[in-house]
Design a protein around this motif. Sequence first.
Motif, PDB file in Angstrom:
ATOM      1  N   PHE A  59       0.515  -1.581  -0.226  1.00  0.00           N
ATOM      2  CA  PHE A  59       0.166  -0.054   0.291  1.00  0.00           C
ATOM      3  C   PHE A  59       1.248   1.202  -0.501  1.00  0.00           C
ATOM      4  O   PHE A  59       0.824   2.500  -0.524  1.00  0.00           O
ATOM      5  N   ARG A  60       2.123   1.338   0.293  1.00  0.00           N
ATOM      6  CA  ARG A  60       2.806   2.682   0.841  1.00  0.00           C
ATOM      7  C   ARG A  60       4.190   2.108   0.452  1.00  0.00           C
ATOM      8  O   ARG A  60       5.450   3.207   0.138  1.00  0.00           O
ATOM      9  N   ILE A  85       5.552   5.559  -2.444  1.00  0.00           N
ATOM     10  CA  ILE A  85       4.941   6.337  -2.058  1.00  0.00           C
ATOM     11  C   ILE A  85       5.831   7.259  -1.259  1.00  0.00           C
ATOM     12  O   ILE A  85       5.978   6.694   0.119  1.00  0.00           O
ATOM     13  N   ASP A 117      -8.691  -0.187  -0.406  1.00  0.00           N
ATOM     14  CA  ASP A 117      -6.527   0.156  -0.907  1.00  0.00           C
ATOM     15  C   ASP A 117      -6.219   1.118  -0.371  1.00  0.00           C
ATOM     16  O   ASP A 117      -5.243   1.366   0.144  1.00  0.00           O
ATOM     17  N   TRP A 118      -5.779   1.893  -1.736  1.00  0.00           N
ATOM     18  CA  TRP A 118      -5.263   2.932  -1.329  1.00  0.00           C
ATOM     19  C   TRP A 118      -5.405   3.955  -0.875  1.00  0.00           C
ATOM     20  O   TRP A 118      -4.848   4.727  -0.128  1.00  0.00           O
ATOM     21  N   TYR A 119      -7.048   4.525  -0.617  1.00  0.00           N
ATOM     22  CA  TYR A 119      -7.693   5.154   0.001  1.00  0.00           C
ATOM     23  C   TYR A 119      -9.079   4.615   1.229  1.00  0.00           C
ATOM     24  O   TYR A 119      -9.889   3.497   0.326  1.00  0.00           O
ATOM     25  N   THR A 174      -4.739   7.039   3.801  1.00  0.00           N
ATOM     26  CA  THR A 174      -4.572   5.854   3.558  1.00  0.00           C
ATOM     27  C   THR A 174      -4.506   4.846   4.936  1.00  0.00           C
ATOM     28  O   THR A 174      -4.769   4.667   6.288  1.00  0.00           O
ATOM     29  N   SER A 200      -3.841  11.703   3.510  1.00  0.00           N
ATOM     30  CA  SER A 200      -2.799  11.299   2.120  1.00  0.00           C
ATOM     31  C   SER A 200      -3.235  12.239   0.951  1.00  0.00           C
ATOM     32  O   SER A 200      -4.414  12.810   1.228  1.00  0.00           O
ATOM     33  N   GLY A 222      -4.437  12.133  -2.797  1.00  0.00           N
ATOM     34  CA  GLY A 222      -4.836  11.604  -3.101  1.00  0.00           C
ATOM     35  C   GLY A 222      -4.785  12.212  -5.294  1.00  0.00           C
ATOM     36  O   GLY A 222      -5.092  12.523  -5.138  1.00  0.00           O
ATOM     37  N   PRO A 266      -2.427   5.984  -7.012  1.00  0.00           N
ATOM     38  CA  PRO A 266      -1.720   5.410  -5.612  1.00  0.00           C
ATOM     39  C   PRO A 266      -1.255   6.814  -5.339  1.00  0.00           C
ATOM     40  O   PRO A 266      -1.292   7.787  -6.206  1.00  0.00           O
ATOM     41  N   ASP A 275       1.879  10.313   1.323  1.00  0.00           N
ATOM     42  CA  ASP A 275       0.944  10.170   2.677  1.00  0.00           C
ATOM     43  C   ASP A 275       1.789  10.779   4.098  1.00  0.00           C
ATOM     44  O   ASP A 275       3.014  11.589   3.838  1.00  0.00           O
TER      45      ASP A 275
END
Length: 429
Positions: free
Chosen positions: A5-6, A9, A182-184, A219, A239, A241, A257, A261
């Motif tokens: 997920f991260r 980023i 998932d991302w958000y 996140t 985060s 987005g 993604p 974040d």
Amino acid sequence: MSEKFREGIPAWTREHAESLRRDDSNVAPVIYPPDERLDDDLHIWDTWFLRNRDGSVAEIDGYRVVFSLTSSSDLLPGKRHDVATIRYFYSRDGEEWTTGGVVFDGGALGQRQWAGSAMYDPDGDGGDVYLYYTAAGEDGAEELTYTQRIAVATGGTVRTDDAGFSIEGSWDHRIILTPDGDWYEREDQSRGMIYTFRDPWFFEDPASGETYLLFEANTPVPEGAGECDDPVWEEFNGSVGIAHSPTGDPTDFELRPPLLDAVCVNQELERPHLVVRDGTYHLFVSSHVHTFAPGLTGYDALYGFVADDLAGDYEPLNGHGMVLTNPKGAPFQAYSWLVYDHGDDLLVSSFFNYFDYDRPSLDDVGLLPPEEQQRRFGGTLAPTVRVALDGDETDVLGTLGHGHLPLPRETLPTPWWERDGDATRGGDY
């Protein structure tokens, strides 16, 4: 949260935020009430320009236009978010503004509408104006709810005549983005004090010509994920987005993604937007003192980050991220900052929030008598702040008048400290 997920980023880290401080480079001058508010009948707060597709400020037959969240000024200021309505205002000189009226005459999604952005494209398929907004609350619910979805309204048409400027037409409203989990973070995943999926900001990348929406989100961080040294910090997961339009259609977007974040640092990265100068991308957000994770001392302030391209490795401006904040003696005098380029300077608009108020928390506003809550709320546009930008460093230069929003071709007035021979520019810190 699993690493996927991260991974890759960019992050605003606790190490960055631990060095946050007020100093003469980032503190705005004290704001005093204007002789006249923009509209005495309205509370006015989050505000944004009508922009062209390329991001420049739209000028239509000599008019520039802003949109704002508004409510009746009879309402206690703390209740305004529950009934927020988008209105527009227009001006020929960027100083004197005329109230144009409510944008949507029925049909808007959500129980109320929160901040967004507006794009002018007279050659597009959706009328002249595309208005992106946050549909806040569940449609038709009897009780106030805080569900947030990103919506677009199309079909607005600009009219100019001897009587002035107007936006008319039959608007078509649709939801274009919801969080994926998932991302958000979805609302049912949220463990923090505040849930966010809002503040859409239209952006066409000058390097690629591709079309995007930026927005504020959180996140997903499963409980006990071990992302932070203290599990409590995991609830602070703001985060920035981004969504991409694969065809360039300004109503059709796919989630991508996050650009940035702030897991373990901050819960809210509000109203994200970009200024691109000389091929360098400057990402700005607003945030509050109370949304920082325990152990960090933040401020109600404008924060900024810089990268070499849109999906680059964003690093905080000034080493810690803070660009502009309120004076120590007036910590909540302005909020909801929005930055635009004016050649030599950056110009920063905001709204006049609570003045003559130096308590450490806005929660204490509710302890004041109603007449004092009204008196101490500015409820209009704040003075525009001039900020110098040099590489990855910024410096507050001073202010223009309340709601003075000049276009890049318009000459700025000589700063008062240069006229008066006084080098003092900011407030107390």
